[in-house]
Scaffold this motif. Structure first.
Motif, short mmCIF file in Angstrom:
data_model
loop_
_atom_site.label_atom_id
_atom_site.label_comp_id
_atom_site.label_asym_id
_atom_site.label_seq_id
_atom_site.Cartn_x
_atom_site.Cartn_y
_atom_site.Cartn_z
N LYS A 97 0.85 -1.33 -0.01
CA LYS A 97 -0.04 -0.05 -0.20
C LYS A 97 0.80 1.31 0.11
O LYS A 97 0.56 2.30 -0.78
N ARG A 98 1.90 1.21 0.66
CA ARG A 98 2.56 2.34 0.75
C ARG A 98 3.51 2.54 -0.54
O ARG A 98 3.52 3.72 -1.10
N PHE A 99 3.75 1.30 -1.23
CA PHE A 99 4.37 1.49 -2.50
C PHE A 99 3.58 2.15 -3.66
O PHE A 99 3.92 2.89 -4.40
N VAL A 100 2.45 1.92 -3.55
CA VAL A 100 1.18 2.25 -4.52
C VAL A 100 0.60 3.40 -4.20
O VAL A 100 -0.10 3.97 -5.11
N GLY A 101 0.91 3.82 -2.96
CA GLY A 101 0.25 5.10 -2.54
C GLY A 101 -1.28 4.70 -1.86
O GLY A 101 -1.99 5.96 -1.52
N TRP A 102 -1.56 3.55 -1.58
CA TRP A 102 -2.73 3.37 -0.94
C TRP A 102 -3.09 3.66 0.54
O TRP A 102 -3.99 3.41 1.02
N ASP A 103 -1.87 4.15 0.90
CA ASP A 103 -1.70 4.38 2.71
C ASP A 103 -2.46 5.76 2.90
O ASP A 103 -2.56 6.22 3.86
N TRP A 104 -2.87 6.56 1.57
CA TRP A 104 -3.42 7.92 1.80
C TRP A 104 -4.85 7.76 1.08
O TRP A 104 -4.74 7.26 -0.07
N ASN A 105 -5.69 8.57 1.36
CA ASN A 105 -7.07 8.63 0.95
C ASN A 105 -6.74 9.81 -0.09
O ASN A 105 -6.56 10.92 0.48
N VAL A 106 -6.85 9.65 -1.25
CA VAL A 106 -6.76 10.78 -2.20
C VAL A 106 -7.85 11.22 -2.79
O VAL A 106 -8.99 10.58 -3.38
N ALA A 107 -8.16 12.41 -3.00
CA ALA A 107 -9.33 13.24 -3.45
C ALA A 107 -8.94 14.54 -4.16
O ALA A 107 -8.15 15.10 -3.56
N THR A 108 -9.24 14.57 -5.35
CA THR A 108 -8.88 15.94 -6.31
C THR A 108 -10.36 16.76 -6.30
O THR A 108 -11.19 16.40 -6.89
#
Length: 1438
Positions: free
Chosen positions: A411-422
């Motif tokens: 998750k950290r590698f692909v950035g899934w440890d952050w909830n992303v919203a634009t």
């Protein structure tokens, strides 16, 4: 659904050593070795040779007088032919080796010397070969099938009577001499290789030119864009604006806004933390090049998908060129192996695109934007770190922890440890930049360089708020609206098209789509259509359920009404969307509150059931115009909340000066939008904290195990069986993996959850957070409020006991027998109002007022006017001042004027502890504590009443504070109510205890009353000692007292360590709020928390803390009736509000059935739902393992079940059994054991592994048995004689039929045996839908197997054959059409006695699987093991 794709040849390779009499054991040896080991890739399986040996070990009898065609002899010069190339007159020898009148192009195309190879792959030496006249067929007296090719060739060579056999070689290995002068062979026998060389693209074909142009064109543009992006962003990181913006961007304290707004601006209280540690802001600017690249990427994906469908169409020969020539694979030179490889490449690339886009779906669009400082961006990317809350971590294991660690790294590698919203950057009317994230507006402060949500502090004291009654100016309102945004919680609900698009782009749906592409490609389109229908139906159901839920939430959240607001000193009508904090609005009867307001003038009665679960209307009072600090918690009686409905309003025309008077009822807007209490709740629903149950964590382990299984078993054996055939290897591995790693596993785990929610709704228990159902199935501790929850809604007036001097008088049940002052206090010291003949207020106040038999004047002269009952000696009482009940003070007071005497009386009412502190000591009887305690022990609710007389005017009264008014009062008596249990409370508590659920009381009432109720309802077992912990008022130390003897206990350890017959202490503990707070702060509470049964005098915050402490020990539920229980209901893992509202957002569950049995029903349904979900999970795992077992066997035999069978398994058996499993009703009572929540626990693992082993053993043994049958040996299926491209006809043999019969019953049984587990669900025979479906399938396949050939059996291509073969077996000639069987015997009809034995054998397989479940998994073996090796569980006294 796995398709046997083979390039040709038999799957059973010949061994050098004969197996002779040991061959009958070869099959079972093979089956067992499949589970254990694999030879090297170059090894050959040492099994039997096809049709070589009989069951007794003798060679199979040869076929007699067999006529066979001979291969042609090919030469460059016909003079080299071994036979004379002479034709009859007027005919000529053509390239097919026969004489014809003329040699046409069509005849020449059948030249045997080309071996059917086209010019693209034909060796140059073979292009000029011409056939000699064909030899006549040879007749072989005894032809053995296992070496028929060599025998026929030897016979042909002998029949040719060659002068020298060495003059003619073999096609492909040798070539003829070019001229007579050359040495070498004269010709070659056209003994063609079985395997053709593969075509290869030149990659100059139009389709590849187009493909590479599109692909490399986009890659080139992508490289240009990336270089352009790096160039444009080169100085970005050094920008000070960016650093300032990204450093926090979320702080809520803005000094500049403070001064310019003229009011304090501070951070709003919220459960969500937006700080620099867990929030990142990044700005991005749109660019036309990047936007074009985004659309081109979507176009590339669409074009690639179309390209895959074109290849699929070509594979079926449906492209125009193929249709015209009746050929397939025209795009790959009519070489379908090359076409398969092309499809594999394009499919894998499409998977790569889909996976990449899915993994980075929330960041991908920003890659095609230019990074900028947040303030300069067109959009803002908000990254918010949210850690999931993991339930039941105590049941974790080393394996789970390691997999979770790997998942965390991924998750950290692909950035899934952050909830992303634009979100888009917008401008206010004044040009201020802002963005909206999670329904909250974040505004940019130029001075601080930060974005922040804002709120306005309207004041600090009550007088500050009342002073705002003049309202705002239009400019102030506009400014605040600019900072806060609209007073509107917008819930976006997509239309049906976008709802489907959202569903189909989910990971599971994309996984299913990728699988369907494979189904459609390889002659599996019928099943693909069926599966597509099932998937679309499932998607439609999920979309409909989700959309309806979102629309319901939208109706609850969104509100837009017209309100009257005071702006610039005038009343104007505006939309509720435009309200801002500080606005003053008119409150009217029937008004739906759209914001949180403070009541600054007038009285109101409000229905809060939909927000707090409070069943009765609540009376609200105007804010007192004094310097008392305003508190959101302490001033609840002065606040109206968004989402509630005003039942009645009453303006205040006269006041003693402590209230604002106005002709309207006025509310000061306090909080709007998501800052309101309703907004916070809605936001929690829209953006919940991720919850991960233990099975969610273990599901990751399951997927890892299945992945290893797929690689170690499926891929390894695919390579092993299909050496030299990478296409077959890849297809086998892909289909096997898709069956083993079912995309339906996550859905299967929530199937029971959906059914439980439906059943709960029928029981009038509503759920707004379905994932909590799974938690409810594991509840270990259930906390209860007392009043209105365990006891009846209202208290019954029991009587009064007056005080004369400082001594108690006799207890009087009849109020008229008490003193006049006491009667006046009972009639006036309350906050009851009359709403159209219905008394509204606190239930205790209502019961108190009813006891006085007085009435309320609908047109009071002051705050209220009390009219005494007819015949009463009391006069009218005018309430001139009232101080409502506040939890912090635990009391209320009124100042009343006796109309008869004109005197002013002060009456103070509150808890007996509070009044003892407030009243003058000389007026307190010596036995005051003892008398109150005795009444409390009898289950009485005791309030004390104090009084004093004021000798002042009403004008002077206005200047007195509450403390001054209540000072120096004399105790005049005790007001006593009976707290009666609900009729079914005791039974419900007993049921919960029987279900291994600890029950705890958290009440605001006295400890002794709580102990009495706990004993009455069975929460405290009979004869158990109860020790009460309280804080000594003088020494401020903790004191333990025996509630029955009033004796102090110096050390509670010996008593709490004294165990009863059940192994638990015989002493229960109770704590007051003071003792609870003291022990919590000192750390002394933790060791005794689970020994404490009653928590008394608990304030709302104390209740929340108490629930949180219990949550640290196990899954904790809270049940209350709303009001002061709201915080605890929200905090608990499972909250159940006893509310009349159909949907209360105060807690995950709400019940309009106000019985405690709602708690029992919740646990019953939730446990059943959890069990059902795990049953579906087991069924899906067994489906995958059974399917892969069938594939390993079918690929060994190079056969397959027929296509109709696959369709029945996928669309009928698997689907219907999975659906009907959910129909099993829940158990009637709670089991002493909770259902397992561990996918890797002993119950699930033993259930699955046991059935898998049983199925494997039965499958292996059936081949031992089959290979002993004389009718089977020497009639085995030889795949070399079949068209392997028609995989769906590879079931026309005994092997496929036997495998199908065994597998079909195993599939049916897999869906049936998971129906066991009677502890939390009813017995299996209470599921008529499943029994009916099971019986239908059993009858249908039993008839197809045991009956004569019929339309049904022939549709399945079982127990059927060619018409002549059917007649030869003694059956009637069929009247229906049957596609020709690809089998030398022409049928797969088993002998009648063997069919019956096989049917019984299959039923025995089913019985064995069911006995395993009944006796081992859920029966005596399990009970024995539980006693022998019990699981480590949380030990709780129930």
């Amino acid at each position: 659904m796995l398709l046997p794709l083979r390039a040709g040849g038999s799957s059973r390779l010949h061994s050098g050593a004969p197996l002779a009499r040991h061959s009958m054991w070869s099959a079972v040896l093979h089956m067992l070795l499949l589970l254990a080991a694999v030879s090297t890739v170059s090894g050959k399986p040492m099994w039997n040779e096809v049709n070589k040996y009989q069951s007794n070990g003798d060679l199979c009898p040869p076929k007699t007088d067999q006529s066979r065609a001979c291969p042609a002899v090919c030469v460059y010069d016909l003079s080299n032919c071994p036979n004379e190339a002479v034709c009859p007159d007027n005919q000529q020898l053509c390239k097919d080796g026969k004489c014809h009148d003329s040699c046409t192009a069509e005849i020449d195309e059948t030249n045997p010397c080309t071996c059917g190879w086209d010019s693209g792959i034909l060796p140059s030496a073979a292009k000029d070969l011409v056939p000699c006249p064909l030899f006549a067929n040879v007749t072989i007296a005894n032809l053995y099938s296992f070496n028929s090719t060599d025998t026929v060739f030897d016979a042909c060579v002998a029949s040719a009577e060659l002068s020298n056999n060495n003059d003619y070689g073999i096609w492909g290995s040798n070539w003829p001499q070019q001229s007579a002068s050359d040495s070498g062979f004269l010709g070659v026998w056209a003994k063609c290789p079985k395997k053709k060389p593969q075509h290869m693209y030149t990659f100059r074909e139009p389709m590849w030119i187009a493909t590479f142009t599109v692909l490399f064109g986009y890659v080139g543009l992508l490289a240009i864009w990336y270089a352009f992006k790096l160039f444009r962003e080169r100085g970005f990181r050094s920008s000070p604006t960016d650093e300032a913006s990204n450093s926090a961007g979320t702080s809520a304290e803005k000094t500049q806004l403070k001064s310019s707004a003229g009011s304090d601006v501070g951070s709003d209280e919220d459960d969500t933390s937006f700080d620099s540690d867990n929030t990142r802001l990044t700005g991005y600017r749109n660019n036309i090049f990047g936007t074009a690249m985004t659309w081109l990427l979507l176009a590339l994906g669409f074009v690639w998908l179309v390209w895959l469908f074109v290849l699929t169409t070509d594979y079926y020969g449906s492209l125009p060129p193929g249709k015209a020539n009746k050929t397939s694979c025209v795009l790959s030179y009519n070489d379908c192996v090359l076409g398969n490889q092309t499809f594999i490449f394009l499919w894998c690339f499409f998977v790569f695109m889909i996976v990449t886009v899915t993994v980075y779906r929330f960041r991908l669009r920003n890659f095609f934007r230019l990074r900028a400082a947040p303030i300069d961006g067109h959009v803002v990317c908000v990254e918010h770190r949210v850690e999931p809350q993991i339930m039941l971590q105590s049941e974790r294991s080393v394996l789970v922890d390691n997999v979770r660690y790997l998942a965390k790294i991924f998750k950290r590698f692909v950035g899934w440890d952050w909830n992303v919203a634009t979100v888009p950057m917008k401008l206010t009317a004044q040009g201020r930049k802002y963005f909206t994230y999670q329904c909250t507006r974040f505004v940019y402060d130029d001075e601080a360089g930060q974005f922040a949500p804002f709120s306005f502090e309207l004041g600090r004291t009550n007088a500050d708020y009342v002073a705002k009654h003049t309202g705002l100016t239009a400019e102030e309102a506009e400014y605040r609206a600019e900072l806060l945004g609209s007073n509107f919680i917008e819930v976006s609900v997509p239309n049906w098209f976008f709802a489907f698009l959202r569903e189909i782009t989910s990971f599971i749906s994309l996984y299913q789509v990728l699988a369907l592409l494979l189904f459609y490609y390889d002659f599996y389109w019928q099943v693909g259509i069926v599966d597509t229908g099932i998937i679309l139906l499932s998607m439609t159901f999920k979309v409909a359920v989700r959309k309806l839920s979102e629309e319901r939430l939208k109706r609850m959240a969104e509100q837009d009404d017209q309100v009257h607001v005071r702006r610039n000193g005038n009343w104007v009508q505006i939309s509720s969307r435009d309200l801002v904090p500080g606005d003053v609005i008119q409150l009217t009867t029937g008004m739906h509150m759209s914001c949180d307001c403070i009541l600054i003038s007038g009285n109101a009665v409000v229905n809060e059931s939909s927000l707090t679960g409070e069943p009765l209307p609540v009376r609200k009072f105007p804010l007192r115009n004094d310097d008392t600090p305003f508190s959101v918690e302490a001033n609840k009686n002065n606040q109206l909340y968004a989402g509630t409905v005003i039942s009645q309003v009453q303006p205040v025309g006269n006041s003693a000066g402590d209230f604002l008077t106005d002709q309207h009822v006025l509310g000061l807007v306090h909080r709007t939008g998501t800052a309101s209490d309703k907004g916070k709740l809605v936001r929690k629903i829209l953006f919940p904290q991720p919850l991960s149950f233990i099975f969610n964590e273990q599901l990751k382990v399951v997927f890892v195990i299945l992945l290893i299984y797929t690689l170690a078993i499926c891929l390894t054996f695919a390579i092993y069986f299909y050496q030299g055939s990478p296409v077959a290897t890849w297809f086998y591995f892909s289909f096997c993996g898709m069956q083993a790693i079912s995309p339906l596993l996550p859905a299967g785990l929530v199937a029971g959850q959906s059914m439980a929610a439906y059943r709960l709704k029928k029981k009038r228990i509503f759920c707004v957070d379905p994932q909590r159902i799974m938690m409810a199935g594991k509840v270990q501790i259930f906390c209860f409020d007392k009043t209105g929850t365990l006891t009846k809604e209202g208290l019954e007036f029991y009587g009064g006991q007056c005080v004369d001097g400082n001594a108690f008088q006799g207890f009087e049940n009849a109020l008229p027998n008490t003193s006049i002052l006491f009667q006046q206090a009972v009639a006036s010291c309350h906050a009851v109002t009359d709403l159209n003949g219905q008394l509204i207020g606190n239930p205790v106040d209502i019961e108190q007022f009813r006891a006085s038999k007085s009435t309320i004047d609908p047109a009071p002269k002051y705050l209220d006017t009390i009219i005494p009952a007819d015949g009463s000696s009391l006069g009218k009482l005018h309430v001139v001042r009232r101080f409502e009940f506040v939890h912090a003070r635990a009391s209320m007071s009124v100042v009343v004027m006796d109309e008869t005497t004109g005197r002013l009386h002060v009456f103070v009412k509150g808890s007996f502890e509070r009044i003892k502190q407030a009243a003058r000591s000389p007026s307190i009887p010596a036995d005051y504590d003892k008398q109150c305690a005795n009444l409390a022990r009898e289950g009485c609710y005791v309030l004390s009443v104090a009084h004093k007389e004021l000798d002042i005017t009403l004008e002077k009264l206005k200047d007195l504070t509450q403390d001054e008014i209540e000072d120096c009062c004399d105790l005049i008596g005790l007001l006593v109510f009976k707290n009666l249990l609900k009729e079914d409370t005791a039974d419900a508590i007993a049921e919960l205890k029987h279900g291994s659920t600890r029950t705890v009381m958290i009440t605001g009432d006295t400890a002794l009353t709580g102990v009495y109720i706990a004993r009455q309802c069975g929460m405290v077992p009979p004869n158990n000692k109860v020790l009460l912990g309280d804080i000594n008022k003088k020494t401020r130390t903790l004191v333990w007292t025996d509630v029955d003897t009033d004796e102090e206990v110096a050390d509670i350890a010996p008593l709490t360590n004294e165990l009863g017959p059940d192994g638990y202490p015989t002493t229960e503990l109770a704590l007051t709020s003071a003792a609870f707070q003291h022990m919590d702060s000192t750390g002394e509470l933790a060791p005794i928390l689970l020994n404490t049964r009653i928590f008394a005098r608990m304030k709302p915050n104390d209740k929340v803390r108490c629930v949180q402490l219990h949550m640290g020990h196990g899954i904790t539920a809270m049940c209350g009736d709303g009001g002061n229980d709201c915080g605890a209901l929200r905090a608990a893992h499972v909250g159940l509000a006893l509310s009349d509202a159909e949907a209360s957002i105060v807690s995950p569950f709400s019940s309009s059935n106000r019985s405690i049995f709602s708690c029992v029903e919740l646990l019953i349904q939730s446990r059943a739902g959890l069990s059902t979900s795990f049953a579906n999970y087991r069924a899906l795992i067994l489906y995958g393992t059974t399917m892969t077992m069938g594939k390993l066997i079918s690929f060994y035999h190079a056969d397959s079940m027929s296509q109709p069978i696959w369709m029945v398994i996928d669309s009928l058996i698997a689907t219907s059994m999975a659906i009907t499993v959910t129909f099993l009703p829940p158990a009637k009572k709670l089991s002493p054991f909770r259902p397992t929540a561990r996918l890797l626990g002993p119950e699930i693992m033993s259930s699955v592994i046991g059935v898998v082993v049983i199925n494997w053993l039965f499958m292996a043994c059936v081949w031992v048995w089959t290979y002993q049958q004389p009718w089977f040996r020497c009639h085995e299926f030889d795949s070399s004689s079949s068209d392997l491209m028609k995989w769906y006809l590879l079931g026309d043999n005994y092997e496929a039929a036997i495998m199908t019969y065994v597998l079909i019953y195993q599939f049916m049984n897999n869906g049936f045996l998971v129906n066991y587990g009677y502890r939390h669900r009813r017995a299996w025979y209470y599921n008529p839908a499943l029994l009916g479906m099971f019986a239908l399938l059993l009858i249908m396949f039993s008839y197809a197997e045991l009956g004569p050939p019929s339309r049904l059996s022939c549709t399945f291509r079982l127990n059927c054959g060619n018409p002549d073969a059917i007649v030869a077996q003694g059956y009637k000639r069929p009247t229906w059409s049957i596609e020709e069987y690809q089998n030398p015997t022409g049928h797969n009809i088993l002998p009648s006695d063997f069919k019956w034995k096989l049917w019984g054998y299959s039923l025995g397989n089913m019985v064995a699987g069911n006995l395993w479940q009944i006796l081992v998994v859920y029966g005596p073996v399990r009970a024995w093991l539980q006693k022998k090796r019990p699981l480590r569980r949380l030990k709780l006294k129930l």
